[in-house]
Design an enzyme around this catalytic site. Structure first.
Site, PDB file in Angstrom:
ATOM      1  N   HIS A  60       0.923  -1.149  -0.022  1.00  0.00           N
ATOM      2  CA  HIS A  60      -0.027   0.112   0.029  1.00  0.00           C
ATOM      3  C   HIS A  60       0.724   1.170  -0.050  1.00  0.00           C
ATOM      4  O   HIS A  60       1.885   1.343   0.531  1.00  0.00           O
ATOM      5  CB  HIS A  60      -1.087  -0.165   0.967  1.00  0.00           C
ATOM      6  CG  HIS A  60      -0.301  -0.204   2.693  1.00  0.00           C
ATOM      7  ND1 HIS A  60       0.023   0.948   3.341  1.00  0.00           N
ATOM      8  CD2 HIS A  60      -0.171  -1.243   3.474  1.00  0.00           C
ATOM      9  CE1 HIS A  60       0.628   0.857   4.334  1.00  0.00           C
ATOM     10  NE2 HIS A  60       0.554  -0.570   4.550  1.00  0.00           N
ATOM     11  N   ASP A  90      -0.534   4.393   1.177  1.00  0.00           N
ATOM     12  CA  ASP A  90      -0.650   5.278   2.027  1.00  0.00           C
ATOM     13  C   ASP A  90      -0.067   4.990   3.639  1.00  0.00           C
ATOM     14  O   ASP A  90       0.376   3.789   3.629  1.00  0.00           O
ATOM     15  CB  ASP A  90      -2.243   5.406   2.542  1.00  0.00           C
ATOM     16  CG  ASP A  90      -3.120   3.980   2.625  1.00  0.00           C
ATOM     17  OD1 ASP A  90      -2.021   2.826   2.129  1.00  0.00           O
ATOM     18  OD2 ASP A  90      -4.013   4.116   3.563  1.00  0.00           O
ATOM     19  N   ASP A 105       6.152   0.849   7.174  1.00  0.00           N
ATOM     20  CA  ASP A 105       4.753   0.434   6.852  1.00  0.00           C
ATOM     21  C   ASP A 105       4.504   1.535   5.752  1.00  0.00           C
ATOM     22  O   ASP A 105       3.585   2.413   6.249  1.00  0.00           O
ATOM     23  CB  ASP A 105       3.933   0.436   8.158  1.00  0.00           C
ATOM     24  CG  ASP A 105       2.628  -0.064   8.116  1.00  0.00           C
ATOM     25  OD1 ASP A 105       2.331  -0.631   6.857  1.00  0.00           O
ATOM     26  OD2 ASP A 105       1.812   0.267   9.032  1.00  0.00           O
ATOM     27  N   GLU A 117      -5.077   1.462   2.415  1.00  0.00           N
ATOM     28  CA  GLU A 117      -4.793   0.072   3.389  1.00  0.00           C
ATOM     29  C   GLU A 117      -5.250   0.600   4.842  1.00  0.00           C
ATOM     30  O   GLU A 117      -5.517  -0.149   5.766  1.00  0.00           O
ATOM     31  CB  GLU A 117      -3.539  -0.513   2.993  1.00  0.00           C
ATOM     32  CG  GLU A 117      -3.628  -1.804   3.489  1.00  0.00           C
ATOM     33  CD  GLU A 117      -3.034  -1.815   5.109  1.00  0.00           C
ATOM     34  OE1 GLU A 117      -3.226  -2.944   5.871  1.00  0.00           O
ATOM     35  OE2 GLU A 117      -2.568  -0.896   5.675  1.00  0.00           O
ATOM     36  N   GLU A 118      -4.644   1.797   5.001  1.00  0.00           N
ATOM     37  CA  GLU A 118      -4.689   2.094   6.630  1.00  0.00           C
ATOM     38  C   GLU A 118      -6.069   2.534   6.970  1.00  0.00           C
ATOM     39  O   GLU A 118      -6.291   3.004   8.306  1.00  0.00           O
ATOM     40  CB  GLU A 118      -3.601   3.325   6.591  1.00  0.00           C
ATOM     41  CG  GLU A 118      -2.245   2.881   6.455  1.00  0.00           C
ATOM     42  CD  GLU A 118      -1.629   1.911   7.684  1.00  0.00           C
ATOM     43  OE1 GLU A 118      -2.379   1.780   8.477  1.00  0.00           O
ATOM     44  OE2 GLU A 118      -0.441   1.708   7.465  1.00  0.00           O
TER      45      GLU A 118
END
Length: 444
Positions: free
Chosen positions: A87, A89, A119, A153-154
Site C-alpha cells: 500500500h 498510504d 509500513d 489500506e490504513e
C-alpha cells in the site's frame, strides 16, 4: 540460471534507498474518512515501472485515491500467477514528536527515516528496485507476477484493494497466492538467536460501535437511566474480558517450532496444552504468538455529551475487536453478553480472518529464500495480530503470506516502529530485502 547466481545489480541496491526516501517525501497520510491522496505516489511508481518496460494501469474509485496494477509475464504460461502487493498510504505523524521530520525521507548514518519506512514504502521500493533490475538484466520470472500498489489500506481499503477485488478482478486472473507486508523481518529474542517470522495468517477485523440509550436530563438530578453510565459499564466489561485460548494451525505450528528451538519438552499438539505456561517459558520469543492465541476487544473511542451539567440521552463507544479463524460466532455471542440489556452494538468495520498453509511448497520457498541469505536465521510461521490488504484479495481466492524481508540489528525494535514515532529502516536491511525478494520471485 545465471541470473539467479548474479542477483540484483548495484544499481538496484542504490535505487531501493532512493525510492524509499523519495516515496516517504510524498505525503500520503491517511486520516480516515477519505482524507488522503495517494495519486502522487502512484504516479511516481507508475513512471518507474513504465521506464522498465512494465505497463502500469492506474485505477481510482475516488479521485486522487489511486492504485497501480501491472503484470510481468512469466516464462511458463501454465503456471499460476503470483500477486505482490503493497500500500501507498501511511498513518498520520506529528513532526513535533520526531527526531527528524516524518516526511523528510532523510538518510542519516545508514538509516532511512520517515513515515512509511517500515509500513510500507520500504517494501514498495524493494519490489520496484527488483523489477527494474530484471529489466536491465533481461530476467523473466517463471510465473506471471502481478504487482499492485494500493490506496487506503490504513483505513477501510474501500478505495484500494477492496475496490480492485470487487471491480477489477480480471487484472488478477490466474493469481492463487500473494505476498505483502509484515513478515520475514529479523527478530532477536535473545543474544545469538535470530528469528524470521513469515506470516501465514491474520486475525479478522471486528471493529464495533456501541450505542447506549438513556434518559436525558439535568446533571444535578438523580438519573437511573444514564446513557453514559450504561455505556461505561459495557465498555468496562469488554475491556476486562479475558478471551479463551483458541489455537489455529498456524499458531500451533509456530509454538511447535519455537518449543523445539528452545529445547522445551512440551507436546504442543496436546489438547490440554497450557499455552500461557509455554509462553512464559519462551520469554521474549513469545511476543510473536502471544497476541494471536486469543481473540481481543480493546475499547478505543468514546463519544458522549456536550455540556458538563447535561446528562445526554445517548452515548457511543468503539471497540477494536480482532478474531481468529473460526471464532466469529463466539465473538458475536460474547459481545451480546458483555454489552448487556441497555447497549446495542453493530459492526463498524468487518473483515475475515485468514490462514495460509505452512506445509506448502510456497512457504518452503519463502523459508529457503531467507535462509539462503542468512543461514544462521530460523524461519518460523506466525499469525498477524492485525490485518492487511490480503483480506480483500482473499475474495479472489488468493492465499496471502506476509513476506517483506529485512535483516535488522538486534537493538532496533522493529515492531514498535509500525505506526510509531521515529519510524526508520537501515540501508543494509533494504539491501538484504532486495536480494531475498529477487531470489524468491525468480524461483517462486
Amino acid at each position: 540460471m545465471a541470473e539467479e547466481v548474479r542477483g540484483p545489480d548495484t544499481t538496484a541496491l542504490d535505487e531501493v534507498v532512493i525510492f524509499t526516501s523519495e516515496l516517504i517525501r510524498i505525503d500520503t497520510t491517511n486520516r480516515g474518512g477519505g482524507d488522503c491522496r495517494e495519486r502522487p505516489a502512484a504516479e511516481y511508481v507508475a513512471e518507474r515501472l513504465a521506464a522498465a518496460g512494465v505497463e502500469p494501469t492506474l485505477l481510482e474509485r475516488t479521485p486522487g485515491r489511486t492504485n497501480v496494477v501491472a503484470r510481468i509475464p512469466g516464462t511458463d504460461p501454465s503456471a499460476e500467477a503470483l500477486l505482490v502487493h503493497g500500500h501507498l498510504d501511511v498513518v498520520p505523524a506529528d513532526p513535533a514528536e520526531w527526531t527528524v521530520h516524518p516526511f523528510s525521507g532523510e538518510v542519516r548514518d545508514g538509516v532511512v527515516w520517515g513515515r512509511g519506512a517500515v509500513d510500507m514504502k520500504n517494501m514498495d521500493a524493494m519490489v520496484l528496485a527488483v523489477v527494474r533490475a530484471w529489466a536491465r538484466q533481461g530476467v523473466r520470472p517463471r510465473r506471471d507476477i502481478v504487482l499492485a500498489y494500493t490506496a487506503d489500506e490504513e483505513a477501510s481499503a474501500e478505495d484500494g484493494s477492496g475496490f480492485l477485488a470487487d471491480r477489477h478482478a480480471g487484472l488478477f486472473e490466474g493469481c492463487t497466492e500473494g505476498i505483502s507486508e509484515s513478515g520475514a523481518f529479523s527478530f532477536h529474542p535473545q543474544p545469538g538467536t535470530t528469528l524470521y517470522p513469515i506470516a501465514a495468517g491474520e486475525r479478522g477485523t471486528a471493529w464495533i460501535k456501541l450505542t447506549a440509550q438513556g434518559r436525558a436530563g439535568h446533571g444535578s438530578k438523580v438519573n437511573t437511566a444514564n446513557a453514559v453510565t450504561r455505556l461505561a459499564d459495557a465498555v468496562a466489561r469488554i475491556g476486562a474480558h479475558t478471551w479463551p485460548v483458541r489455537l489455529t494451525a498456524t499458531v500451533r505450528a509456530a509454538l511447535a517450532e519455537l518449543a523445539a528451538l528452545y529445547a522445551l519438552d512440551i507436546d504442543t499438539a496436546a489438547s490440554d496444552l497450557d499455552v500461557d505456561l509455554l509462553l512464559d517459558k519462551l520469554g521474549p520469543a513469545a511476543a510473536l504468538v502471544a497476541p494471536t492465541v486469543r481473540n481481543s476487544s480493546n475499547p478505543t473511542m468514546l463519544e458522549a455529551g456536550y455540556k458538563v451539567n447535561v446528562i445526554p440521552g445517548q452515548a457511543v463507544a468503539y471497540i477494536d475487536g480482532r478474531t481468529l479463524p473460526g471464532t466469529e460466532e463466539e465473538f458475536v455471542a460474547t459481545m451480546d453478553r458483555l454489552t448487556g440489556p441497555h447497549v446495542e452494538w453493530e459492526f463498524h468495520h468487518r473483515e475475515v480472518a485468514l490462514e495460509a498453509p505452512v506445509d506448502s511448497p510456497t512457504f518452503a520457498k519463502l523459508r529457503a529464500a531467507v535462509e539462503r541469505f542468512d543461514p544462521a536465521g530460523h524461519v518460523v510461521p506466525f499469525t498477524m495480530s492485525g490485518g492487511t490488504d490480503a483480506k480483500q484479495f482473499s475474495r479472489l481466492g488468493i492465499t496471502g503470506y506476509g513476506f517483506s524481508p529485512l535483516r535488522l540489528p538486534p537493538d532496533l525494535d522493529y515492531a514498535a516502529l509500525f505506526h510509531g514515532v521515529d519510524e526508520r529502516v537501515p540501508v543494509d536491511a533494504l539491501h538484504f530485502g532486495v536480494r531475498v525478494l529477487d531470489h524468491y520471485l525468480k524461483t517462486a
